[in-house]
Motif scaffolding. Sequence first.
Motif, PDB file in Angstrom:
ATOM      1  N   ILE A 101     -20.309 -51.063  26.805  1.00  0.00           N
ATOM      2  CA  ILE A 101     -20.014 -50.788  28.190  1.00  0.00           C
ATOM      3  C   ILE A 101     -18.574 -50.106  28.389  1.00  0.00           C
ATOM      4  CG2 ILE A 101     -19.579 -51.954  30.540  1.00  0.00           C
ATOM      5  CD1 ILE A 101     -21.313 -54.350  29.626  1.00  0.00           C
ATOM      6  N   GLU A 102     -18.611 -49.111  29.316  1.00  0.00           N
ATOM      7  CA  GLU A 102     -17.415 -48.447  29.768  1.00  0.00           C
ATOM      8  C   GLU A 102     -16.544 -47.904  28.428  1.00  0.00           C
ATOM      9  OE1 GLU A 102     -15.152 -50.171  32.686  1.00  0.00           O
ATOM     10  OE2 GLU A 102     -16.956 -50.434  33.958  1.00  0.00           O
ATOM     11  N   PRO A 103     -17.034 -47.414  27.403  1.00  0.00           N
ATOM     12  CA  PRO A 103     -16.229 -46.743  26.299  1.00  0.00           C
ATOM     13  C   PRO A 103     -15.256 -45.872  26.821  1.00  0.00           C
ATOM     14  CG  PRO A 103     -18.372 -45.801  26.267  1.00  0.00           C
ATOM     15  CD  PRO A 103     -18.215 -46.725  27.300  1.00  0.00           C
ATOM     16  N   ARG A 104     -13.940 -46.117  26.187  1.00  0.00           N
ATOM     17  CA  ARG A 104     -12.681 -45.162  26.629  1.00  0.00           C
ATOM     18  C   ARG A 104     -11.818 -44.871  25.587  1.00  0.00           C
ATOM     19  NH1 ARG A 104      -7.728 -46.616  29.853  1.00  0.00           N
ATOM     20  NH2 ARG A 104      -7.035 -44.787  30.707  1.00  0.00           N
ATOM     21  N   PHE A 105     -11.668 -43.695  25.538  1.00  0.00           N
ATOM     22  CA  PHE A 105     -10.635 -42.969  24.580  1.00  0.00           C
ATOM     23  C   PHE A 105      -9.270 -42.916  25.459  1.00  0.00           C
ATOM     24  CE2 PHE A 105     -14.513 -42.112  22.321  1.00  0.00           C
ATOM     25  CZ  PHE A 105     -14.432 -42.426  20.991  1.00  0.00           C
ATOM     26  N   TYR A 132     -11.930 -29.853  23.860  1.00  0.00           N
ATOM     27  CA  TYR A 132     -12.532 -30.976  23.157  1.00  0.00           C
ATOM     28  C   TYR A 132     -12.149 -32.408  23.595  1.00  0.00           C
ATOM     29  CZ  TYR A 132     -14.807 -33.172  19.112  1.00  0.00           C
ATOM     30  OH  TYR A 132     -15.506 -33.893  18.275  1.00  0.00           O
ATOM     31  N   LEU A 133     -10.596 -32.385  23.601  1.00  0.00           N
ATOM     32  CA  LEU A 133     -10.092 -33.726  23.608  1.00  0.00           C
ATOM     33  C   LEU A 133     -10.339 -34.070  25.226  1.00  0.00           C
ATOM     34  CD1 LEU A 133      -6.613 -33.243  21.887  1.00  0.00           C
ATOM     35  CD2 LEU A 133      -8.731 -34.755  21.081  1.00  0.00           C
ATOM     36  N   ASP A 134     -10.378 -33.350  26.035  1.00  0.00           N
ATOM     37  CA  ASP A 134     -10.629 -33.624  27.540  1.00  0.00           C
ATOM     38  C   ASP A 134     -11.961 -34.415  27.825  1.00  0.00           C
ATOM     39  OD1 ASP A 134      -9.899 -33.539  30.320  1.00  0.00           O
ATOM     40  OD2 ASP A 134     -11.796 -32.366  30.556  1.00  0.00           O
ATOM     41  N   VAL A 135     -12.957 -33.805  26.928  1.00  0.00           N
ATOM     42  CA  VAL A 135     -14.010 -34.709  26.841  1.00  0.00           C
ATOM     43  C   VAL A 135     -14.057 -35.973  26.609  1.00  0.00           C
ATOM     44  CG1 VAL A 135     -16.657 -34.427  25.924  1.00  0.00           C
ATOM     45  CG2 VAL A 135     -15.531 -32.481  26.727  1.00  0.00           C
ATOM     46  N   PHE A 136     -13.185 -36.168  25.523  1.00  0.00           N
ATOM     47  CA  PHE A 136     -13.319 -37.761  25.134  1.00  0.00           C
ATOM     48  C   PHE A 136     -12.354 -38.338  25.673  1.00  0.00           C
ATOM     49  CE2 PHE A 136     -15.202 -35.927  21.248  1.00  0.00           C
ATOM     50  CZ  PHE A 136     -15.944 -36.727  20.715  1.00  0.00           C
ATOM     51  N   ALA A 137     -11.160 -37.802  26.282  1.00  0.00           N
ATOM     52  CA  ALA A 137     -10.436 -38.631  27.169  1.00  0.00           C
ATOM     53  C   ALA A 137     -11.009 -38.999  28.652  1.00  0.00           C
ATOM     54  CB  ALA A 137      -9.122 -37.759  27.660  1.00  0.00           C
ATOM     55  N   ASN A 138     -12.168 -38.458  28.974  1.00  0.00           N
ATOM     56  CA  ASN A 138     -12.795 -38.459  30.208  1.00  0.00           C
ATOM     57  C   ASN A 138     -14.339 -38.761  29.826  1.00  0.00           C
ATOM     58  OD1 ASN A 138     -10.642 -38.265  32.342  1.00  0.00           O
ATOM     59  ND2 ASN A 138     -10.436 -36.225  30.931  1.00  0.00           N
ATOM     60  N   ILE A 139     -14.711 -39.504  28.791  1.00  0.00           N
ATOM     61  CA  ILE A 139     -15.970 -39.653  28.008  1.00  0.00           C
ATOM     62  C   ILE A 139     -17.037 -40.139  29.255  1.00  0.00           C
ATOM     63  CG2 ILE A 139     -15.835 -41.606  26.804  1.00  0.00           C
ATOM     64  CD1 ILE A 139     -17.156 -39.649  24.414  1.00  0.00           C
ATOM     65  N   SER A 140     -17.991 -39.671  29.164  1.00  0.00           N
ATOM     66  CA  SER A 140     -19.199 -40.317  29.920  1.00  0.00           C
ATOM     67  C   SER A 140     -20.317 -39.590  29.124  1.00  0.00           C
ATOM     68  CB  SER A 140     -19.396 -39.960  31.270  1.00  0.00           C
ATOM     69  OG  SER A 140     -19.459 -38.512  31.646  1.00  0.00           O
ATOM     70  N   ARG A 141     -21.822 -40.404  29.486  1.00  0.00           N
ATOM     71  CA  ARG A 141     -22.945 -39.768  28.880  1.00  0.00           C
ATOM     72  C   ARG A 141     -23.146 -38.463  29.390  1.00  0.00           C
ATOM     73  NH1 ARG A 141     -27.483 -42.463  26.318  1.00  0.00           N
ATOM     74  NH2 ARG A 141     -26.553 -44.508  27.033  1.00  0.00           N
ATOM     75  N   ALA A 142     -22.878 -38.212  30.534  1.00  0.00           N
ATOM     76  CA  ALA A 142     -23.075 -36.802  31.180  1.00  0.00           C
ATOM     77  C   ALA A 142     -22.127 -35.792  30.622  1.00  0.00           C
ATOM     78  CB  ALA A 142     -23.061 -36.810  32.555  1.00  0.00           C
ATOM     79  N   ARG A 143     -21.110 -36.020  30.242  1.00  0.00           N
ATOM     80  CA  ARG A 143     -20.224 -35.144  29.514  1.00  0.00           C
ATOM     81  C   ARG A 143     -20.323 -34.742  28.271  1.00  0.00           C
ATOM     82  NH1 ARG A 143     -14.076 -34.641  30.911  1.00  0.00           N
ATOM     83  NH2 ARG A 143     -14.665 -32.624  30.349  1.00  0.00           N
ATOM     84  N   LEU A 144     -21.394 -35.396  27.582  1.00  0.00           N
ATOM     85  CA  LEU A 144     -21.464 -35.248  26.097  1.00  0.00           C
ATOM     86  C   LEU A 144     -22.296 -33.902  25.698  1.00  0.00           C
ATOM     87  CD1 LEU A 144     -22.985 -38.498  24.745  1.00  0.00           C
ATOM     88  CD2 LEU A 144     -20.681 -37.519  24.506  1.00  0.00           C
ATOM     89  N   VAL A 145     -22.881 -33.218  26.847  1.00  0.00           N
ATOM     90  CA  VAL A 145     -23.666 -31.766  26.710  1.00  0.00           C
ATOM     91  C   VAL A 145     -22.497 -30.732  26.696  1.00  0.00           C
ATOM     92  CG1 VAL A 145     -23.611 -31.434  29.123  1.00  0.00           C
ATOM     93  CG2 VAL A 145     -25.254 -30.457  27.705  1.00  0.00           C
ATOM     94  N   GLU A 146     -21.275 -30.932  27.133  1.00  0.00           N
ATOM     95  CA  GLU A 146     -20.199 -30.106  26.999  1.00  0.00           C
ATOM     96  C   GLU A 146     -19.819 -29.709  25.382  1.00  0.00           C
ATOM     97  OE1 GLU A 146     -16.887 -30.855  29.744  1.00  0.00           O
ATOM     98  OE2 GLU A 146     -18.418 -31.936  31.000  1.00  0.00           O
ATOM     99  N   LEU A 147     -20.029 -30.960  24.581  1.00  0.00           N
ATOM    100  CA  LEU A 147     -19.626 -30.585  23.425  1.00  0.00           C
ATOM    101  C   LEU A 147     -20.427 -29.563  22.599  1.00  0.00           C
ATOM    102  CD1 LEU A 147     -19.213 -34.512  22.292  1.00  0.00           C
ATOM    103  CD2 LEU A 147     -17.364 -32.705  22.870  1.00  0.00           C
ATOM    104  N   ASP A 148     -21.506 -29.132  23.186  1.00  0.00           N
ATOM    105  CA  ASP A 148     -22.232 -28.151  22.608  1.00  0.00           C
ATOM    106  C   ASP A 148     -21.515 -26.938  22.549  1.00  0.00           C
ATOM    107  OD1 ASP A 148     -24.244 -29.909  22.148  1.00  0.00           O
ATOM    108  OD2 ASP A 148     -25.617 -29.153  23.564  1.00  0.00           O
ATOM    109  N   ALA A 149     -20.732 -26.500  23.646  1.00  0.00           N
ATOM    110  CA  ALA A 149     -20.147 -25.371  23.712  1.00  0.00           C
ATOM    111  C   ALA A 149     -18.615 -25.226  22.948  1.00  0.00           C
ATOM    112  CB  ALA A 149     -19.744 -24.802  25.032  1.00  0.00           C
TER     113      ALA A 149
END
Length: 143
Positions: free
Chosen positions: A59-63, A9-26
């Motif tokens: 623009i370019e949100p980053r955690f 879960y944290l990997d998605v946020f640390a490398n967040i992009s609009r395309a990666r949001l779908v990964e949060l479903d699983a």
Amino acid sequence: MIPHGIDAYLDVFANISRARLVELDALTTDDVHFVDPFHDVRGRAAMRRILERMFDTMIEPRFVIERCAAADDFAFVSWRFSATLKAPRRAVTLIGASELHLDPAERVSAHIDHWDAARQVYEQVPVLGFILRRLRQRLGADR
């Protein structure tokens, strides 16, 4: 040791992009509870709408995940968020922490953010910021 569900879960946020949001479903439960100073929603779709809006307005949100302490079905994560607002165009930085709760299948069932919206957001608004800073001074918070 950080549970796999939290780590993914944290990997998605640390490398967040609009395309990666779908990964949060699983990685989340159907009724995931998401809370921050502006939202209190339940469900993947509601959480996704909030994150998609972030990409619409910034623009370019980053955690940057700074620290994570985890035990069993819970983690506490400190982070730094940065982005540029699209309008008015200006850089923003937020510092906060999140509680992450897991279900038995190691999916995130709750994501509860803690950060100071008054100081980090509202005080940046010209008139409102002046009022809040004066109020904080009168209450002695900066003494």
